[in-house]
Design a protein around this motif. Structure first.
Motif, PDB file in Angstrom:
ATOM      1  N   VAL A 163       1.027  -1.232  -0.022  1.00  0.00           N
ATOM      2  CA  VAL A 163       0.101  -0.024   0.177  1.00  0.00           C
ATOM      3  C   VAL A 163       0.914   1.044   0.049  1.00  0.00           C
ATOM      4  O   VAL A 163       1.815   1.350   0.769  1.00  0.00           O
ATOM      5  CB  VAL A 163      -0.897  -0.011   1.103  1.00  0.00           C
ATOM      6  CG1 VAL A 163      -1.639   1.450   1.297  1.00  0.00           C
ATOM      7  CG2 VAL A 163      -1.885  -1.337   1.282  1.00  0.00           C
ATOM      8  N   ASN A 164       0.624   2.414  -0.856  1.00  0.00           N
ATOM      9  CA  ASN A 164       1.269   3.542  -1.062  1.00  0.00           C
ATOM     10  C   ASN A 164       0.371   4.749  -0.544  1.00  0.00           C
ATOM     11  O   ASN A 164      -0.835   4.695  -0.857  1.00  0.00           O
ATOM     12  CB  ASN A 164       1.552   3.759  -2.453  1.00  0.00           C
ATOM     13  CG  ASN A 164       2.961   4.576  -2.778  1.00  0.00           C
ATOM     14  OD1 ASN A 164       3.689   4.934  -1.705  1.00  0.00           O
ATOM     15  ND2 ASN A 164       2.938   5.157  -3.819  1.00  0.00           N
ATOM     16  N   GLU A 165       0.786   5.475   0.579  1.00  0.00           N
ATOM     17  CA  GLU A 165       0.353   6.650   0.873  1.00  0.00           C
ATOM     18  C   GLU A 165      -1.195   6.602   1.356  1.00  0.00           C
ATOM     19  O   GLU A 165      -2.113   7.532   0.753  1.00  0.00           O
ATOM     20  CB  GLU A 165       0.363   7.550  -0.478  1.00  0.00           C
ATOM     21  CG  GLU A 165       1.703   7.703  -1.091  1.00  0.00           C
ATOM     22  CD  GLU A 165       1.845   8.568  -2.434  1.00  0.00           C
ATOM     23  OE1 GLU A 165       0.747   8.908  -2.825  1.00  0.00           O
ATOM     24  OE2 GLU A 165       3.192   8.866  -2.589  1.00  0.00           O
ATOM     25  N   PHE A 335      17.142   5.126  -4.831  1.00  0.00           N
ATOM     26  CA  PHE A 335      17.175   6.516  -5.552  1.00  0.00           C
ATOM     27  C   PHE A 335      16.004   6.328  -6.596  1.00  0.00           C
ATOM     28  O   PHE A 335      15.795   5.553  -7.201  1.00  0.00           O
ATOM     29  CB  PHE A 335      18.419   6.810  -6.265  1.00  0.00           C
ATOM     30  CG  PHE A 335      19.587   7.257  -5.408  1.00  0.00           C
ATOM     31  CD1 PHE A 335      19.999   8.377  -5.045  1.00  0.00           C
ATOM     32  CD2 PHE A 335      20.124   6.103  -4.885  1.00  0.00           C
ATOM     33  CE1 PHE A 335      20.732   8.461  -4.011  1.00  0.00           C
ATOM     34  CE2 PHE A 335      21.311   6.275  -4.016  1.00  0.00           C
ATOM     35  CZ  PHE A 335      21.619   7.647  -3.517  1.00  0.00           C
ATOM     36  N   TRP A 336      15.084   7.507  -6.452  1.00  0.00           N
ATOM     37  CA  TRP A 336      14.126   7.582  -7.431  1.00  0.00           C
ATOM     38  C   TRP A 336      14.475   7.990  -8.788  1.00  0.00           C
ATOM     39  O   TRP A 336      14.336   9.223  -9.286  1.00  0.00           O
ATOM     40  CB  TRP A 336      12.783   8.307  -6.924  1.00  0.00           C
ATOM     41  CG  TRP A 336      11.690   7.991  -7.622  1.00  0.00           C
ATOM     42  CD1 TRP A 336      11.083   8.767  -8.742  1.00  0.00           C
ATOM     43  CD2 TRP A 336      10.888   6.796  -7.677  1.00  0.00           C
ATOM     44  NE1 TRP A 336       9.904   8.078  -8.942  1.00  0.00           N
ATOM     45  CE2 TRP A 336       9.894   6.741  -8.671  1.00  0.00           C
ATOM     46  CE3 TRP A 336      11.043   5.420  -6.902  1.00  0.00           C
ATOM     47  CZ2 TRP A 336       8.816   5.727  -8.642  1.00  0.00           C
ATOM     48  CZ3 TRP A 336      10.253   4.569  -6.837  1.00  0.00           C
ATOM     49  CH2 TRP A 336       9.130   4.585  -7.946  1.00  0.00           C
ATOM     50  N   GLY A 337      15.049   7.294  -9.719  1.00  0.00           N
ATOM     51  CA  GLY A 337      15.806   7.512 -11.044  1.00  0.00           C
ATOM     52  C   GLY A 337      17.309   7.220 -10.688  1.00  0.00           C
ATOM     53  O   GLY A 337      17.929   6.961  -9.755  1.00  0.00           O
ATOM     54  N   SER A 343      14.883  12.630 -13.866  1.00  0.00           N
ATOM     55  CA  SER A 343      14.225  12.886 -12.832  1.00  0.00           C
ATOM     56  C   SER A 343      12.817  13.619 -12.867  1.00  0.00           C
ATOM     57  O   SER A 343      12.895  14.642 -13.372  1.00  0.00           O
ATOM     58  CB  SER A 343      14.980  13.666 -11.634  1.00  0.00           C
ATOM     59  OG  SER A 343      14.161  13.679 -10.413  1.00  0.00           O
ATOM     60  N   TRP A 344      11.628  12.968 -12.207  1.00  0.00           N
ATOM     61  CA  TRP A 344      10.531  13.371 -12.191  1.00  0.00           C
ATOM     62  C   TRP A 344      10.699  14.785 -11.623  1.00  0.00           C
ATOM     63  O   TRP A 344       9.776  15.735 -11.860  1.00  0.00           O
ATOM     64  CB  TRP A 344       9.335  12.696 -11.381  1.00  0.00           C
ATOM     65  CG  TRP A 344       9.635  12.718  -9.899  1.00  0.00           C
ATOM     66  CD1 TRP A 344      10.732  12.276  -9.079  1.00  0.00           C
ATOM     67  CD2 TRP A 344       8.690  13.138  -8.935  1.00  0.00           C
ATOM     68  NE1 TRP A 344      10.453  12.570  -7.941  1.00  0.00           N
ATOM     69  CE2 TRP A 344       9.346  12.790  -7.709  1.00  0.00           C
ATOM     70  CE3 TRP A 344       7.250  13.440  -9.090  1.00  0.00           C
ATOM     71  CZ2 TRP A 344       8.530  13.283  -6.327  1.00  0.00           C
ATOM     72  CZ3 TRP A 344       6.634  13.811  -8.015  1.00  0.00           C
ATOM     73  CH2 TRP A 344       7.109  13.787  -6.661  1.00  0.00           C
ATOM     74  N   LYS A 345      11.593  15.297 -10.732  1.00  0.00           N
ATOM     75  CA  LYS A 345      11.679  16.533  -9.896  1.00  0.00           C
ATOM     76  C   LYS A 345      11.785  17.740 -11.052  1.00  0.00           C
ATOM     77  O   LYS A 345      11.660  18.803 -10.819  1.00  0.00           O
ATOM     78  CB  LYS A 345      12.625  16.626  -9.199  1.00  0.00           C
ATOM     79  CG  LYS A 345      12.653  15.333  -7.994  1.00  0.00           C
ATOM     80  CD  LYS A 345      11.472  15.623  -7.016  1.00  0.00           C
ATOM     81  CE  LYS A 345      11.506  17.083  -6.269  1.00  0.00           C
ATOM     82  NZ  LYS A 345      10.388  17.408  -5.460  1.00  0.00           N
TER      83      LYS A 345
HETATM   84  C1  GLA Z   1       5.138   8.699  -5.482  1.00  0.00           C
HETATM   85  C2  GLA Z   1       5.066   7.139  -5.945  1.00  0.00           C
HETATM   86  C3  GLA Z   1       6.116   7.111  -7.090  1.00  0.00           C
HETATM   87  C4  GLA Z   1       6.283   8.297  -8.122  1.00  0.00           C
HETATM   88  C5  GLA Z   1       6.382   9.290  -7.529  1.00  0.00           C
HETATM   89  C6  GLA Z   1       6.675  10.371  -8.636  1.00  0.00           C
HETATM   90  O1  GLA Z   1       6.248   8.893  -4.707  1.00  0.00           O
HETATM   91  O2  GLA Z   1       5.312   6.448  -4.916  1.00  0.00           O
HETATM   92  O3  GLA Z   1       5.560   5.814  -7.862  1.00  0.00           O
HETATM   93  O4  GLA Z   1       4.965   8.204  -9.022  1.00  0.00           O
HETATM   94  O5  GLA Z   1       5.363   9.624  -6.715  1.00  0.00           O
HETATM   95  O6  GLA Z   1       7.519   9.967  -9.650  1.00  0.00           O
END
Ligand code: GLA
Length: 380
Positions: A163-165, A335-337, A343-345
């Motif tokens: 589960v996320n968030e 790391f997210w990327g 990066s999504w940032k």
């Molecule tokens: C949340 C999600 C990720 C991703 C980021 C933004 O943190 O858990 O999967 O979508 O947002 O890229």
């Protein structure tokens, strides 16, 4: 089929005498310092992969992944939207490629994410006439989705963001379609279905801003409530979409300790550190947020000045000092990327900025923050 390797087992396995393990790759033999070798006695080092890394279209980025990381997360490939876009129809192509990549390169893998309010198609929450689905229908869909995805990959992947968030900033349960239709026990149900699908899996609750005391307390309440019902949450994932100002290091440390005291492993699951100014009052990773682009919010479109590289490096070093200090509690830092360009940032929380949140730059070269992170354990 590759035997399953639990993250928890991997760590002690890696703590074998230094001489046996090193140098373990051609790069290390050439004297290149690798992230995964540097932290081998502490935790796994992961990266979330885009489609272009999974398919090898971005060869240079993929080369960095293979070289420096020993764990991979699917950025989007295993979210409900891409993998289960229509009722009864699953598209496993990219997820299969992700798993193949991980197995070919002997990397630890996890699934992100089974149940989330975002990137989940509208049909999931509706009945045939477009009205809200009933609790029973939604629970059935949840169970089918979890058992189908876990069933397909459980011999390959043993670690799941279930589960996320689910928790709000003030620690209350977040209002989403999941909680509206099923009730707040949707989290319990998701963990029950996941445990049924693979009793031995490492099951994770994942969220952002978990360093904040109120949100930390909310997650502690949630996990304790589950534990009282006999439901085991193996790990808590702190996403870690951070910046130069937040989190406060002491708050972060307090959360790592609090989650570990619940008997959960701690994982840093989506680390990036923005080097840009924040729109007023913003912190977190709620992906529906966006602010208008202004020059003052995008001060380094042509490159990060040395002075700011140094600030970012120090910030990363502070974070890694905490991770290393608590590495008995932390089994993975992901790391997210891979590099700044991907990066999504760059588009969050303001679209069209040039950000510098990762350890590798847009030319795939290590940045001063890479060196700073390495020095946390290697000295110098
Ligand atoms: C949340 C999600 C990720 C991703 C980021 C933004 O943190 O858990 O999967 O979508 O947002 O890229």
């Amino acid at each position: 089929m590759k035997p399953k390797l639990h993250a928890k087992l991997l760590i002690p396995l890696m703590i074998v005498p230094f001489m046996l393990l090193r140098p373990d790759t051609a790069d290390a033999q050439e004297g290149q310092v690798l992230l995964k070798d540097t932290f081998k006695d502490h935790f796994l080092i992961g990266a979330a992969l885009h489609r272009w890394e999974i398919t090898g279209r971005d060869n240079e980025s993929l080369a960095l992944v293979k070289k420096h990381f020993n764990s991979i997360s699917p950025g989007n490939a295993m979210k409900w939207g891409p993998i289960h876009p229509k009722p009864g129809y699953y598209d496993f192509k990219l997820a299969d490629q992700f798993v193949e990549l991980g197995e070919q390169n002997d990397m630890h893998m996890l699934c992100h994410v089974l149940i989330w309010h975002a990137q989940t198609p509208r049909w999931v929450f509706q009945d045939e006439s477009g009205e809200a689905a009933s609790r029973d229908t939604l629970l059935q869909r949840m169970q089918d989705h979890i058992s189908t995805v876990m069933g397909r990959y459980k011999d390959h992947i043993d670690c799941w963001d279930v589960v996320n968030e689910a928790v709000e900033e003030d620690g209350s349960m977040r209002k989403t379609k999941w909680s509206e239709i099923i009730g707040d026990d949707f989290v319990q149900k998701a963990f029950e279905f996941a445990r049924e699908a693979d009793p031995d899996a490492i099951l994770i609750y994942n969220d952002y801003n978990l360093y904040k005391p109120e949100k930390r307390d909310g997650v502690v309440r949630l996990i304790k409530g589950l534990q009282e019902k006999g439901i085991k949450v193996d790990a808590i994932g702190l996403q870690g979409h951070w910046d130069l100002y937040e989190p406060d290091i002491e708050d972060l440390e307090a959360s790592i300790i609090a989650f570990s005291e619940l008997g959960c492993d701690v994982m840093i699951t989506e680390l990036d550190v923005s080097a840009l100014p924040l729109p007023w009052g913003f912190s977190g990773a709620e992906i529906s947020t966006n602010f208008e682009l202004r020059d003052s919010l995008n001060p380094y479109p042509d490159g990060l000045p040395d002075s700011m590289q140094a600030v970012l490096a120090e910030r990363y070093a502070d974070l890694f000092r905490i991770f290393v200090r608590h590495s008995d509690k932390i089994s993975r830092v992901t790391f997210w990327g891979v590099h700044d360009g991907g990066s999504w940032k760059n588009n969050f929380p303001v679209r069209g900025r040039t950000d510098y949140p990762l350890l590798f730059d847009r030319s795939f070269q290590p940045k001063p923050c890479f060196d700073a992170v390495i020095k946390v354990v290697s000295g110098g």
